[in-house]
Motif scaffolding. Structure first.
Motif, mmCIF file in Angstrom:
data_model
loop_
_atom_site.group_PDB
_atom_site.id
_atom_site.type_symbol
_atom_site.label_atom_id
_atom_site.label_comp_id
_atom_site.label_asym_id
_atom_site.label_seq_id
_atom_site.Cartn_x
_atom_site.Cartn_y
_atom_site.Cartn_z
ATOM 1 N N MET A 1 0.834 -1.339 -0.054
ATOM 2 C CA MET A 1 0.007 -0.184 0.024
ATOM 3 C C MET A 1 0.949 1.094 -0.065
ATOM 4 N N PHE A 2 0.603 2.211 -0.738
ATOM 5 C CA PHE A 2 1.300 3.547 -0.859
ATOM 6 C C PHE A 2 1.008 4.148 0.404
ATOM 7 N N THR A 3 2.060 4.804 0.914
ATOM 8 C CA THR A 3 2.178 5.356 2.233
ATOM 9 C C THR A 3 2.018 6.951 2.153
ATOM 10 N N GLY A 4 2.129 7.481 0.885
ATOM 11 C CA GLY A 4 1.902 8.851 0.778
ATOM 12 C C GLY A 4 3.283 9.617 0.860
ATOM 13 N N ILE A 5 4.466 8.819 1.221
ATOM 14 C CA ILE A 5 5.678 9.302 1.274
ATOM 15 C C ILE A 5 6.535 9.042 0.222
ATOM 16 N N VAL A 6 6.941 10.319 -0.323
ATOM 17 C CA VAL A 6 7.698 10.213 -1.493
ATOM 18 C C VAL A 6 9.115 9.932 -1.114
ATOM 19 N N GLN A 7 9.704 8.757 -1.408
ATOM 20 C CA GLN A 7 11.073 8.199 -1.042
ATOM 21 C C GLN A 7 12.207 8.721 -2.215
ATOM 22 N N GLU A 8 11.574 8.865 -3.324
ATOM 23 C CA GLU A 8 12.704 8.980 -4.405
ATOM 24 C C GLU A 8 12.034 9.426 -5.908
ATOM 25 N N VAL A 9 12.679 10.237 -6.415
ATOM 26 C CA VAL A 9 11.955 10.761 -7.875
ATOM 27 C C VAL A 9 12.963 10.331 -8.937
ATOM 28 N N GLY A 10 12.479 9.371 -9.918
ATOM 29 C CA GLY A 10 13.220 8.771 -10.476
ATOM 30 C C GLY A 10 13.146 9.393 -12.044
ATOM 31 N N ILE A 11 14.116 9.019 -12.859
ATOM 32 C CA ILE A 11 14.104 9.590 -14.237
ATOM 33 C C ILE A 11 13.656 8.657 -15.181
ATOM 34 N N LEU A 12 12.687 8.866 -16.052
ATOM 35 C CA LEU A 12 12.192 8.081 -17.249
ATOM 36 C C LEU A 12 13.308 7.838 -18.152
ATOM 37 N N GLN A 13 14.149 6.626 -18.317
ATOM 38 C CA GLN A 13 15.009 6.230 -18.985
ATOM 39 C C GLN A 13 14.511 5.509 -20.416
ATOM 40 N N LYS A 14 13.392 5.207 -20.247
ATOM 41 C CA LYS A 14 12.959 4.188 -21.639
ATOM 42 C C LYS A 14 11.568 4.269 -21.619
ATOM 43 N N LYS A 15 10.807 4.154 -23.183
ATOM 44 C CA LYS A 15 9.435 4.209 -23.122
ATOM 45 C C LYS A 15 9.323 3.245 -24.298
ATOM 46 N N GLU A 16 8.534 2.089 -24.248
ATOM 47 C CA GLU A 16 8.515 1.261 -25.300
ATOM 48 C C GLU A 16 6.719 1.034 -25.417
ATOM 49 N N ARG A 17 6.465 0.592 -26.684
ATOM 50 C CA ARG A 17 5.070 -0.016 -26.588
ATOM 51 C C ARG A 17 5.126 -1.557 -26.888
ATOM 52 N N ARG A 18 4.062 -1.983 -26.011
ATOM 53 C CA ARG A 18 3.810 -3.447 -26.217
ATOM 54 C C ARG A 18 2.402 -3.780 -26.443
ATOM 55 N N GLU A 19 2.000 -4.767 -26.992
ATOM 56 C CA GLU A 19 0.723 -4.572 -27.715
ATOM 57 C C GLU A 19 -0.561 -4.281 -26.803
ATOM 58 N N ASP A 20 -0.355 -4.597 -25.686
ATOM 59 C CA ASP A 20 -1.443 -4.271 -24.573
ATOM 60 C C ASP A 20 -0.929 -3.242 -23.538
ATOM 61 N N ALA A 21 0.227 -2.563 -23.554
ATOM 62 C CA ALA A 21 0.889 -1.922 -22.607
ATOM 63 C C ALA A 21 1.779 -0.969 -22.984
ATOM 64 N N LEU A 22 2.123 0.224 -22.147
ATOM 65 C CA LEU A 22 3.264 1.033 -22.452
ATOM 66 C C LEU A 22 4.279 0.715 -21.517
ATOM 67 N N LEU A 23 5.453 0.251 -21.785
ATOM 68 C CA LEU A 23 6.431 -0.151 -20.831
ATOM 69 C C LEU A 23 7.420 1.070 -20.500
ATOM 70 N N LEU A 24 7.416 1.344 -19.348
ATOM 71 C CA LEU A 24 8.381 2.420 -18.888
ATOM 72 C C LEU A 24 9.355 1.802 -17.921
ATOM 73 N N THR A 25 10.766 2.429 -18.297
ATOM 74 C CA THR A 25 11.920 2.052 -17.577
ATOM 75 C C THR A 25 12.329 3.135 -16.730
ATOM 76 N N ILE A 26 12.440 3.021 -15.387
ATOM 77 C CA ILE A 26 12.663 4.212 -14.560
ATOM 78 C C ILE A 26 13.840 4.077 -13.606
ATOM 79 N N GLN A 27 14.768 5.145 -13.955
ATOM 80 C CA GLN A 27 16.045 4.937 -13.147
ATOM 81 C C GLN A 27 15.655 5.315 -11.668
ATOM 82 N N SER A 28 16.405 4.307 -10.825
ATOM 83 C CA SER A 28 16.145 4.648 -9.489
ATOM 84 C C SER A 28 17.513 4.342 -8.632
ATOM 85 N N ARG A 29 18.134 5.121 -7.711
ATOM 86 C CA ARG A 29 19.006 4.969 -7.053
ATOM 87 C C ARG A 29 19.033 4.592 -5.699
#
Length: 81
Positions: A1-29
């Motif tokens: 469950m999301f606690t409402g506390i932001v622990q990190e802001v990531g950077i969107l590295q890659k965005k790809e289309r799949r037949e049924d979805a959009l795939l997002l790769t997000i950088q996380s340190r």
């Protein structure tokens, strides 16, 4: 469950289309060491499931319904999320 506390802001590295979805790769340190595949994570206020982990990033799938009703469909690579 999301606690409402932001622990990190990531950077969107890659965005790809799949037949049924959009795939997002997000950088996380900070959170990457705590995540495992199948975990729920909030991205721009949307609860998503981690599909794949990389050394410094994670991949999530966003369904067509979700990206049409949120800003995830229009978020650009290198954007903060």
């Amino acid at each position: 469950m999301f606690t409402g506390i932001v622990q990190e802001v990531g950077i969107l590295q890659k965005k790809e289309r799949r037949e049924d979805a959009l795939l997002l790769t997000i950088q996380s340190r900070i959170l990457i060491g705590q995540l495992k595949e199948g975990d729920s994570i909030a991205v721009n206020g949307v609860c998503l499931t981690v599909e794949h982990l990389f050394k410094d990033a994670f991949k999530v799938a966003v369904t067509a319904e979700t990206f049409s009703k949120t800003n995830l469909g229009t978020t650009h690579v290198s954007s903060r999320c």
